[in-house]
Design a protein around this motif. Sequence first.
Motif, PDB file in Angstrom:
ATOM      1  N   ALA A 273       2.230  12.557 -10.651  1.00  0.00           N
ATOM      2  CA  ALA A 273       1.171  13.035  -9.463  1.00  0.00           C
ATOM      3  C   ALA A 273       0.663  12.257  -8.644  1.00  0.00           C
ATOM      4  CB  ALA A 273       0.191  14.224 -10.243  1.00  0.00           C
ATOM      5  N   SER A 274       0.426  11.052  -8.993  1.00  0.00           N
ATOM      6  CA  SER A 274      -0.224   9.887  -8.029  1.00  0.00           C
ATOM      7  C   SER A 274       0.486   9.214  -7.528  1.00  0.00           C
ATOM      8  CB  SER A 274      -1.298   9.439  -9.142  1.00  0.00           C
ATOM      9  OG  SER A 274      -0.654   8.626  -9.958  1.00  0.00           O
ATOM     10  N   ASP A 275       1.581   8.733  -8.008  1.00  0.00           N
ATOM     11  CA  ASP A 275       2.392   7.745  -7.195  1.00  0.00           C
ATOM     12  C   ASP A 275       4.171   8.016  -7.632  1.00  0.00           C
ATOM     13  OD1 ASP A 275       3.795   5.152  -6.552  1.00  0.00           O
ATOM     14  OD2 ASP A 275       2.220   4.045  -7.202  1.00  0.00           O
ATOM     15  N   SER A 276       4.734   8.447  -6.798  1.00  0.00           N
ATOM     16  CA  SER A 276       6.039   8.799  -6.920  1.00  0.00           C
ATOM     17  C   SER A 276       6.961   7.769  -7.104  1.00  0.00           C
ATOM     18  CB  SER A 276       6.506   9.491  -5.673  1.00  0.00           C
ATOM     19  OG  SER A 276       5.961  10.801  -5.780  1.00  0.00           O
ATOM     20  N   ALA A 277       6.817   6.415  -6.456  1.00  0.00           N
ATOM     21  CA  ALA A 277       7.485   5.308  -6.707  1.00  0.00           C
ATOM     22  C   ALA A 277       7.251   4.858  -7.993  1.00  0.00           C
ATOM     23  CB  ALA A 277       7.174   4.255  -5.584  1.00  0.00           C
ATOM     24  N   GLU A 278       6.150   4.613  -8.224  1.00  0.00           N
ATOM     25  CA  GLU A 278       5.988   4.127  -9.953  1.00  0.00           C
ATOM     26  C   GLU A 278       6.480   5.068 -10.786  1.00  0.00           C
ATOM     27  OE1 GLU A 278       4.745   1.352 -12.730  1.00  0.00           O
ATOM     28  OE2 GLU A 278       4.361   1.358 -10.379  1.00  0.00           O
ATOM     29  N   SER A 279       6.363   6.386 -10.700  1.00  0.00           N
ATOM     30  CA  SER A 279       7.030   7.087 -11.539  1.00  0.00           C
ATOM     31  C   SER A 279       8.508   6.994 -11.742  1.00  0.00           C
ATOM     32  CB  SER A 279       6.684   8.763 -11.296  1.00  0.00           C
ATOM     33  OG  SER A 279       7.237   9.695 -12.031  1.00  0.00           O
ATOM     34  N   LYS A 280       9.131   7.276 -10.522  1.00  0.00           N
ATOM     35  CA  LYS A 280      10.835   7.220 -10.667  1.00  0.00           C
ATOM     36  C   LYS A 280      10.921   6.028 -11.074  1.00  0.00           C
ATOM     37  CE  LYS A 280      12.095  10.765  -7.093  1.00  0.00           C
ATOM     38  NZ  LYS A 280      13.113  11.042  -6.170  1.00  0.00           N
ATOM     39  N   GLU A 281      10.431   4.854 -10.739  1.00  0.00           N
ATOM     40  CA  GLU A 281      10.932   3.530 -11.281  1.00  0.00           C
ATOM     41  C   GLU A 281      10.924   3.553 -12.907  1.00  0.00           C
ATOM     42  OE1 GLU A 281      10.253  -1.234 -10.298  1.00  0.00           O
ATOM     43  OE2 GLU A 281       8.783   0.332  -9.705  1.00  0.00           O
ATOM     44  N   ALA A 282       9.923   4.013 -13.326  1.00  0.00           N
ATOM     45  CA  ALA A 282       9.444   4.198 -14.851  1.00  0.00           C
ATOM     46  C   ALA A 282      10.705   5.259 -15.277  1.00  0.00           C
ATOM     47  CB  ALA A 282       8.234   4.682 -15.210  1.00  0.00           C
ATOM     48  N   PHE A 283      10.992   6.293 -14.746  1.00  0.00           N
ATOM     49  CA  PHE A 283      12.149   7.233 -15.239  1.00  0.00           C
ATOM     50  C   PHE A 283      13.437   6.481 -15.182  1.00  0.00           C
ATOM     51  CE2 PHE A 283       9.263  10.960 -14.057  1.00  0.00           C
ATOM     52  CZ  PHE A 283       9.187  11.378 -15.482  1.00  0.00           C
TER      53      PHE A 283
ATOM     54  N   ALA B 175       0.860  -1.216   0.114  1.00  0.00           N
ATOM     55  CA  ALA B 175       0.020   0.039  -0.240  1.00  0.00           C
ATOM     56  C   ALA B 175       0.938   1.173  -0.040  1.00  0.00           C
ATOM     57  CB  ALA B 175      -0.845   0.058   1.273  1.00  0.00           C
ATOM     58  N   ASP B 176       2.095   1.286   0.636  1.00  0.00           N
ATOM     59  CA  ASP B 176       2.775   2.369   0.882  1.00  0.00           C
ATOM     60  C   ASP B 176       4.301   2.475  -0.333  1.00  0.00           C
ATOM     61  OD1 ASP B 176       1.042   3.737   2.483  1.00  0.00           O
ATOM     62  OD2 ASP B 176       2.001   2.723   4.249  1.00  0.00           O
ATOM     63  N   PHE B 177       4.505   1.255  -0.535  1.00  0.00           N
ATOM     64  CA  PHE B 177       5.825   0.892  -1.136  1.00  0.00           C
ATOM     65  C   PHE B 177       5.425   0.319  -2.440  1.00  0.00           C
ATOM     66  CE2 PHE B 177       6.689   0.992   3.402  1.00  0.00           C
ATOM     67  CZ  PHE B 177       7.925   2.168   3.376  1.00  0.00           C
TER      68      PHE B 177
ATOM     69  N   ARG C 266       5.823   5.155  -1.979  1.00  0.00           N
ATOM     70  CA  ARG C 266       4.854   5.933  -3.052  1.00  0.00           C
ATOM     71  C   ARG C 266       4.630   7.291  -2.758  1.00  0.00           C
ATOM     72  NH1 ARG C 266       2.691   1.922  -6.168  1.00  0.00           N
ATOM     73  NH2 ARG C 266       2.958  -0.163  -5.426  1.00  0.00           N
ATOM     74  N   ARG C 267       4.656   7.662  -1.530  1.00  0.00           N
ATOM     75  CA  ARG C 267       4.537   9.157  -1.189  1.00  0.00           C
ATOM     76  C   ARG C 267       5.239   9.631  -0.219  1.00  0.00           C
ATOM     77  NH1 ARG C 267       1.583   8.373   3.448  1.00  0.00           N
ATOM     78  NH2 ARG C 267       0.730   6.193   3.806  1.00  0.00           N
ATOM     79  N   GLU C 268       5.361  11.006   0.166  1.00  0.00           N
ATOM     80  CA  GLU C 268       5.901  11.542   1.387  1.00  0.00           C
ATOM     81  C   GLU C 268       5.229  11.098   2.830  1.00  0.00           C
ATOM     82  OE1 GLU C 268       5.459  15.777   1.891  1.00  0.00           O
ATOM     83  OE2 GLU C 268       4.835  15.722   0.003  1.00  0.00           O
ATOM     84  N   GLY C 269       5.841  11.334   3.775  1.00  0.00           N
ATOM     85  CA  GLY C 269       5.233  11.153   5.131  1.00  0.00           C
ATOM     86  C   GLY C 269       5.285   9.593   5.786  1.00  0.00           C
ATOM     87  N   ILE C 270       5.698   8.823   4.857  1.00  0.00           N
ATOM     88  CA  ILE C 270       5.720   7.355   5.665  1.00  0.00           C
ATOM     89  C   ILE C 270       6.777   7.362   6.699  1.00  0.00           C
ATOM     90  CG2 ILE C 270       6.176   5.035   5.010  1.00  0.00           C
ATOM     91  CD1 ILE C 270       5.276   5.596   2.145  1.00  0.00           C
TER      92      ILE C 270
END
Length: 937
Positions: free
Chosen positions: A710-720, A397-399, A424-428
Amino acid sequence: MFPEQKIGNHAAPTETFKCLHDHEEIIMKLYRILAITPILLTALATGATAAGVRASLSSLEAYVGNPVVMRLEVANAGQHDAPQIQAIDGIDVISAGTPRRSTQTTIINGRRSENSSITHAWKLIPRREGVFTIPPISVEVDGQKQTTMPLRFSATKSETGDLLFAEIVGSQDHIYVGQPMKLKLRIWVKPYMDRDLDITLSEGDMWQMLSQAKSSWGMFEDRINELASNSQRPGGEEVLRADDSGVERRYFLYEIEADTYPKRPGKIDGDSVQIVVDYPTRLGKTRDPFGSFFDNGFTSMFQDRIPSSFGSRLSVTDVRPIVASAKVNATEVLAIPAEGRPADYRGAVGHYQIISQATPDGVKAGDPITLHLGIQGDGPMDLVQAPPLSQLPELSADFKVADQPLAGIVRDDVKLFTTSIRPRREGITHIPAIPFSFFDPATKEFVTVHSKPVAIEVAAPDRLALDAIVGRSANTHSSSASDTTVAPNLNLTNFTGGQVLSQQTPSSNWPIALAWLLPPLVFLMTLTTRNLRRIGSILGISRGGEFKTAELQIEKATSPSGIAQALTSFVSGRLGMDGSLPNLNRIIEQADQTVRAETLAKFQSIVQSCEQLSYAGLDLNNVSALRNEAAICLQDLAAELPAPNHHSGHRFAAPRLTGKAAKAAAITVLATMVLCGTSRASAAELSPHQSSLLLAEAEAAYSRAQTTAASDSAESKEAFAQAAQKYQTLVDDGVVNDRIYFNLGNAYLQSGSTGLAIAYYEHALAMNPGSPARQNLAVARESLPNNPIQSAGSPSFFQALLSWNEQVPRSVMMGLGLMGWAVFWLGLRAQFLHRGLRVRPFKVPAVILTSVCVASLCLPMFGPQPHDRVVVVTAEVHLREGNGEAFTQLDTVVHEGIGYELLEQRGDWMKVQTEGTSGWIHGRDAMHVAVRPVVET
């Protein structure tokens, strides 16, 4: 002379003898012909022998457990494939060693012929009675397939009687699948007694008669091999045992223990255990050259098996094979119950505990975190599987978790797993507890244990790279004032299509030079035509211990991390993996095609063992053992890895030149550009189709990353990161142009590798000063936490002038200057042709315009001069006094994204000049970039 006389109808003796003499000559000629005919036929046959394949058996009858040798001969073949034998039910096929090659040369009446053959051999060991058929064997010989005839032999079982018994017993009446169980193999051998000599062989002699090679040990094979490697054997005990008739007799009992883990329910499988004993049938005397020096009494037969004519000793002279299949007791294997089985259960049986560790503990959303899992227990650790992390809702859910099974490494009773997760997001604030489920055979219930949660800090991602796509509002998702100011300058729209794969060459200077020379040439031609005066022209030309370093680091290492860093640095350097130190999985993937699987597995085992020592709480005295293993592994890696190639990948710079050498090189380059106008790129390994597919995958990953930013930083950075990896593969393959460098810089920037992004933006500007990489480079530098531009204070007037000058494209200045230059010369020509014509209003603005443009174009010559640069690509690096890990670290620290002047390069090490000092940095921490200086804004 006497008249010729005849006796009856017969000729006289003289005529008879003459006839016999003539017949004798004919007979002798025929005899000679018949005598040499076989020789001639043999010679002809020998010379015309073609390639062939033939198989044969050493015997058509055998005892169960005794091998039959099969030979396959390939004759007169130039080349042939290695023959393969199909599996035969009831027979163990064992290679009898390397093929034997033989050559025979024959010379008859000056004619020379040769026969050559290669013989392959196998041992065929029958495990049961019956008639066996060896199927035809096909071999490709000199491009043609040839097949042998099928072979048959029979195997009979030598009557064991009461001479040999074997039994497998377990310590429990029932166990579960996967539960460890101790088994004991008991072998009873009746001692041999020679009544004539009144000699009984000892338990040691009888064990020597047991054939370890012919026997099949099944689950006890590892234990037998361990004893043999240590020159040990099971101890024999003299016992009484009832024979088949119920009478107790004397036997030698040998016991061998082994641990087993049943893999399926039912009875313990003991069919694979078959004991073969070459049981003596007669003792006899042999000769020993040193027999007179020893006691004439009986000496063990195993001290003398070679007959000799000097002295007499006793030895076994006759044997017969006896075979016993092991009987198994009634231990029952139960299946793991399905009721109450947890969803994360993966077959573990016994008692276990799990611990977890994560590094680093502070990251930005989308950045990778290395998660280590250690599982300790009393079960078969090599069979233990990692928890299904991607199926754990509290973690996924968070990773972002890879949906792939994890490979682990076993050390004693601990198995270590390593993977990478992305928040996936900040604040974890923590990584949740990881569950591990196992079945407890004592309580017959499933048990789930958990690791402790790992505290982490997840900060906001770098929004400048995610929200500043061209066309968006500058304040969309902005997290700081700085984002609002730099966002409009970013251009994160990548180039697409075939233009990204085209090879770009430096632009030629001769068209520009021709454009500047054309107006005065036209004027000079006019003067010449008018024959006013002679025109001349004046042309002026001014004259005037990589391996040793790693070995030393391992030797001096005082911690497991030092050993792992030495091995990993050496392998990544040999593989040409620049940039920040790659992770272990990336190194393994790159080395798989070069290093043997055995060496690669050993390297992976050592590195992961070092990681285990860092957190598993094991005895640090193991560091010495790891150091020795690493030194041996380093030698294997040095022998198998190719020497590093520093002109591949993203190392584009040529050796640094200064002084006269630099001027000569510049003149040579200009001359080559004028004469050729093109340059050749290095040969690519990828086909055009493969390159196009890889580019399409990179573009798809980049597009997917922008969509999910905008929705999932983890998914985005992995794709980049995936897009950057694919672009990097194209660059490493030899694609050179400013567009792919710009794309690669954008992908690295948004995946969090700011240093690599800056380096590739500079590469793009070196190829094309008008590239949109200039704005992105400025934004990337502004985002650095240790940006020297931010701390440099107010710029001087000259720096401000240079900065303003850089805002105007050089192409615009060049065009305006050429226009003013042409107007000036055309006005001069018009004035010459028409002396009364007023051209001053045109000439003065043209001279001013040309002067301003030329001054703008020449202004950078008075600023920082071009030099080779080294851009740091890791967060912080200490410079060293020399080019090696063994040299002392300096107090000077260089930071990611900052460029320094390159002074010298030796292998993977580069010497750089900072503001206060100079020092050496490794290629994994920096990238070599040869560009003209780009003025920071």
